[in-house]
Design an enzyme around this catalytic site. Structure first.
Site: not given
Ligand code: GDP
Ligand code: MN
Length: 377
Positions: A104, A189
């Site tokens: 992530y 993201e």
């Protein structure tokens, strides 16, 4: 705020050199099949619904195909699906890469630190909200020098990347930083960021562009697909209305009270699903319209939390009673009302005459609506 669909986000990523799988967009099953037969998208491939809500992987909106026919079938299954209130009109087809690890990575603004912040976690591929805090690293970044070598090495360490993979991260972070700054993003993201062999590839892209910078980005002005159909209707009626993931509807007045109401519900284990800010109005018809819109979102229960000021309690009460009479039986919902402030007595009286009790305590009213919605999560 302009939320870009994954494929648009990836187009931006590509411009700045973020590594991506080979892919293309399809709007029909035939188009999906032909992308594969022509070799534009190599097999095996991934077929992903282009909706703005997350959790597509878990929710059946991401499928895999090994043949052109399977791609056709998967596209047929996903197109037209309603995913969390959004109709799927576009698909992204991409080569399916062998993933060694899912990571992530994001850049966003830390408003309390007044700085951009880099977030990284070795536990990617799941929603970041479900990753425990200790497994996420948060590195504030000074906007002028940007990401320093030290900060990038720290990220590599957190993500467990060494050698060529760490090099790959170094370059990717530079690209991502450029996206964040030049596109005036409030969020970029990548989840998951996949380790494929010893290189990194962005399998997903979430990009949100800051509204205040829209004058610098006419290219985003035409994008309307960041609103749900109900949000679109609300926008035309100039009602502030936002759909979320939960099942409780919130009607409040003023951004501050509205946000605080969402927080209080969460505090008692409730999950707000849609909120509506009445703002300042002295028109019961507008309140009625707001309630009718709320009914269409089909909440399990609704919390009306009003602090009377410009918007007087009796105005809200009149609009509410009017609306309740007009909501189709199938769309009715349990309601918990709390109205305080300007013309409170008159408002409470109007509600009482219609069989609705106003609960004075914020805690009790919030707990009551959480109960009505099926209890704490
Ligand atoms: P989200 O659930 O809406 O965030 O959708 P994602 O784009 O993150 O995809 C969900 C999941 O699909 C990922 O976490 C991966 O496990 C899987 N996935 C997506 N693309 C690929 C791919 O190219 N190869 C493989 N093996 N899995 C993929
Ligand atoms: Mn994702």
């Amino acid at each position: 705020m302009v939320k870009l669909a994954e494929w648009r986000g990836k187009e931006v990523f590509r411009k700045y050199g973020v590594p991506l799988p080979k892919g293309a967009v399809a709007r029909s099953p035939d188009e999906a099949r032909s992308l594969v037969t022509k070799g534009t998208v190599p097999l095996p491939c991934v077929i992903k619904a282009q909706v703005l809500a997350g959790g597509r992987g878990k929710g059946g909106a991401v499928k895999f195909a090994n043949t052109p026919e399977e791609a056709h079938a998967a596209a047929t299954a996903i197109l037209g699906l309603e995913f969390k209130g959004e109709r799927v009109k576009e698909l992204l087809l991409e080569e399916k890469l062998p993933i060694a690890r899912e990571l992530y990575l994001s850049l966003t603004l830390d408003r309390s630190a007044r700085l951009p912040i880099l977030m990284a976690s070795a536990q990617g591929g799941v929603e970041i909200e479900s990753v425990e805090d200790s497994a996420i690293v948060r590195q504030p970044i000074h906007p002028f020098p940007g990401l320093s070598g030290y900060e990038k090495r720290r990220a590599a360490k957190v993500l467990g990347l060494i050698g060529p993979a760490a090099k790959s991260l170094d370059r990717l972070l530079d690209s991502l930083w450029e996206v964040f700054m030049r596109e005036d993003a409030e969020l970029v993201e990548i989840n998951p960021l996949a380790l494929v062999g010893d290189r990194l590839v962005a399998l997903d892209a979430k990009v949100i562009i800051e509204d205040d910078a829209s004058f610098r980005h006419p290219e985003y002005a035409e994008i309307r697909d960041d609103r749900t159909p109900l949000e679109e209707i609300a926008r035309e009626k100039e009602i502030a209305f936002v759909q979320l993931d939960g099942n409780i509807g919130v009607i409040a007045n003023g951004a501050g009270l509205t946000m605080a109401t969402l927080d209080v519900l969460r505090e008692f284990g409730g999950r707000p699903g849609v909120f509506l800010d009445l703002g300042g109005t002295d028109d019961p018809a507008k309140v009625t319209e707001a309630f009718l819109l709320m009914a269409q979102a089909k909440p399990r229960a609704v919390f009306l939390n009003i602090f009377g000021g410009v918007t007087k309690c009796d105005t809200v009460a009149k609009g509410l009673v009017q609306a309740m009479g007009n909501i189709p039986a199938a769309d009715r919902f349990p309601l918990v009302a709390r109205i305080r402030g300007n013309n409170e007595k008159e408002g409470i009286e109007i509600l009482r005459a219609a069989g609705i009790t106003s609960v004075a305590s914020l805690k009790e009213s919030a707990q009551a609506v959480v109960r009505e919605a099926g209890g704490a999560a």
